[in-house]
Design an enzyme around this catalytic site. Structure first.
Site, PDB file in Angstrom:
ATOM      1  CG  MET A  35     -11.345  -2.652  13.702  1.00 18.08           C
ATOM      2  SD  MET A  35     -12.902  -2.752  14.554  1.00 18.08           S
ATOM      3  CE  MET A  35     -13.632  -4.178  13.799  1.00 18.08           C
ATOM      4  N   GLY A  36      -6.920  -4.713  13.526  1.00 15.57           N
ATOM      5  CA  GLY A  36      -5.941  -5.761  13.852  1.00 15.57           C
ATOM      6  C   GLY A  36      -6.316  -7.116  13.284  1.00 15.57           C
ATOM      7  CG  LEU A  38      -2.718  -6.411  10.832  1.00 22.45           C
ATOM      8  CD1 LEU A  38      -1.393  -5.665  10.652  1.00 22.45           C
ATOM      9  CD2 LEU A  38      -3.885  -5.474  10.551  1.00 22.45           C
ATOM     10  CG  HIS A  42      -5.823  -5.734   7.500  1.00 17.29           C
ATOM     11  ND1 HIS A  42      -6.098  -6.994   7.959  1.00 17.29           N
ATOM     12  CD2 HIS A  42      -6.881  -4.966   7.869  1.00 17.29           C
ATOM     13  CE1 HIS A  42      -7.257  -7.004   8.593  1.00 17.29           C
ATOM     14  NE2 HIS A  42      -7.759  -5.787   8.543  1.00 17.29           N
TER      15      HIS A  42
END
Ligand code: AMP
Length: 320
Positions: A35-36, A38, A42
């Site tokens: 979902m970004g 980061l 991630h």
């Protein structure tokens, strides 16, 4: 040294065409859904993908379908340019960032006034997701993927639409990107198990790889939501990881009674002013609560510090 900028694709047909073209050249594709906003957690999934696949796609999409009306979709942090820079800082780059504007199709529905109302209320920052709003009006996206038993416990108790939203959007990403491998962090243990089960049940030809939790040096599990913690709350939130590590240590020394181990963690979190959502010791496969640790378990915790809900967990296996 920075690697090349990933190709940014926003259109799902273009995404699918890219994947099919690459597969026709014999390339394997790894997908890292995010979902970004980061962080190193991630990036560890991206590094895993580099080990498994020829090409890597990172999707960045804040999924409205997994937020309930009471949860604030609009305050979810984002920094798309920063995300691209972080991906480019890796020694091996990412081939595509799939960044769709929207993966739920509102356009096909009859009453455009209702759709516009919902979009207006969302942009007014009411915290009500567009999808939930449309659902309340009885219109909108209709097809949902549910992993019926695994989605119910743990986070599913307080977030009843969460895993439905996750499973549905991950299915859509799988159908659009058509990856060979998909990478999920065990930080979201229940999510990882839900996706594994879904892939098995629906015969997606995709290998799901679970990746270890990445923590800050002091033990706090990395999360995009940590940015919302004040320095004091962040300090207090360390009680989650510290007590989980202590519980693991106790279990390895022979304390296999889950009531005792749960008590230890609950008290540590309460003592720092955290509010527990749940602290459960469950079987790693079934996610059913156990009374004694006899098979591999995972100790899962969700707790609030201020307005921030954090989750963390610890896998525990006792070797006799
Ligand atoms: P999110 O952007 O929060 O939806 O997370 C995208 C993916 O990154 C999910 O598979 C998460 O489980 C994974 N992830 C998030 N935080 C961590 C972490 N601290 N360590 C490992 N994986 C993580």
């Amino acid at each position: 040294m920075a690697t090349k900028k990933p190709e940014i694709i926003t259109d799902k047909n273009q995404m699918r065409n890219w994947s099919r073209a690459m597969r026709s050249l014999g390339k394997t594709i790894g997908l890292v859904p995010t979902m970004g906003y980061l962080h190193e957690g991630h990036l560890s999934l991206v590094k895993q993908s580099h080990r498994y696949a020829n090409l890597t796609v990172v999707s960045i999409y804040v999924n409205p379908g997994q937020f309930s009306p009471s949860e604030d979709l609009s305050s979810y942090p984002s920094d798309f340019d920063g995300d691209i820079r972080k991906l480019m800082s890796l020694s091996k780059g990412v081939d595509v960032v799939f960044h769709p504007a929207n993966l739920y199709d509102y356009k096909t529905y009859k009453n455009s006034n209702d759709i516009n109302d919902c979009k207006r209320s969302e942009s007014g920052n009411t915290g009500s997701g567009v999808v939930s709003c449309l659902e309340e009006k009885g219109i909108g996206h209709e097809t949902w993927v549910r992993v019926e038993r695994l989605e119910k416990g743990l986070c599913g108790k307080s977030r009843p639409v969460f895993f439905r939203g996750v499973a549905t959007i991950v299915s859509k990403l799988f159908n659009v990107v058509e990856p060979d491998f998909a990478f999920f962090g065990k930080k979201d243990y229940q999510q990882f198990r839900v996706i594994q089960q879904m892939v098995r049940d629906l015969d997606f030809g995709i290998e799901v790889i679970g990746s270890e939790i990445v923590r800050d040096e002091d033990g706090l599990a990395l999360s995009s939501r940590n940015v919302h913690l004040s320095p004091e709350e962040r300090e207090k939130a360390l009680s989650i990881s510290k007590s989980l590590f202590r519980a693991k240590c106790s279990a390895e020394k022979g304390q296999i009674n889950c009531k005792e181990l749960r008590g230890l963690v609950i008290q540590a979190i309460n003592d720092t002013g955290g509010r527990i959502d749940y602290a459960e010791i469950v079987d790693q496969e079934s996610l059913e609560a156990v009374e004694e640790i006899k098979s591999p378990v995972v100790f899962c915790v969700a707790a609030w510090f201020g307005n921030v809900r954090l989750i963390d967990n610890m896998e525990i296996s006792i070797h006799n």
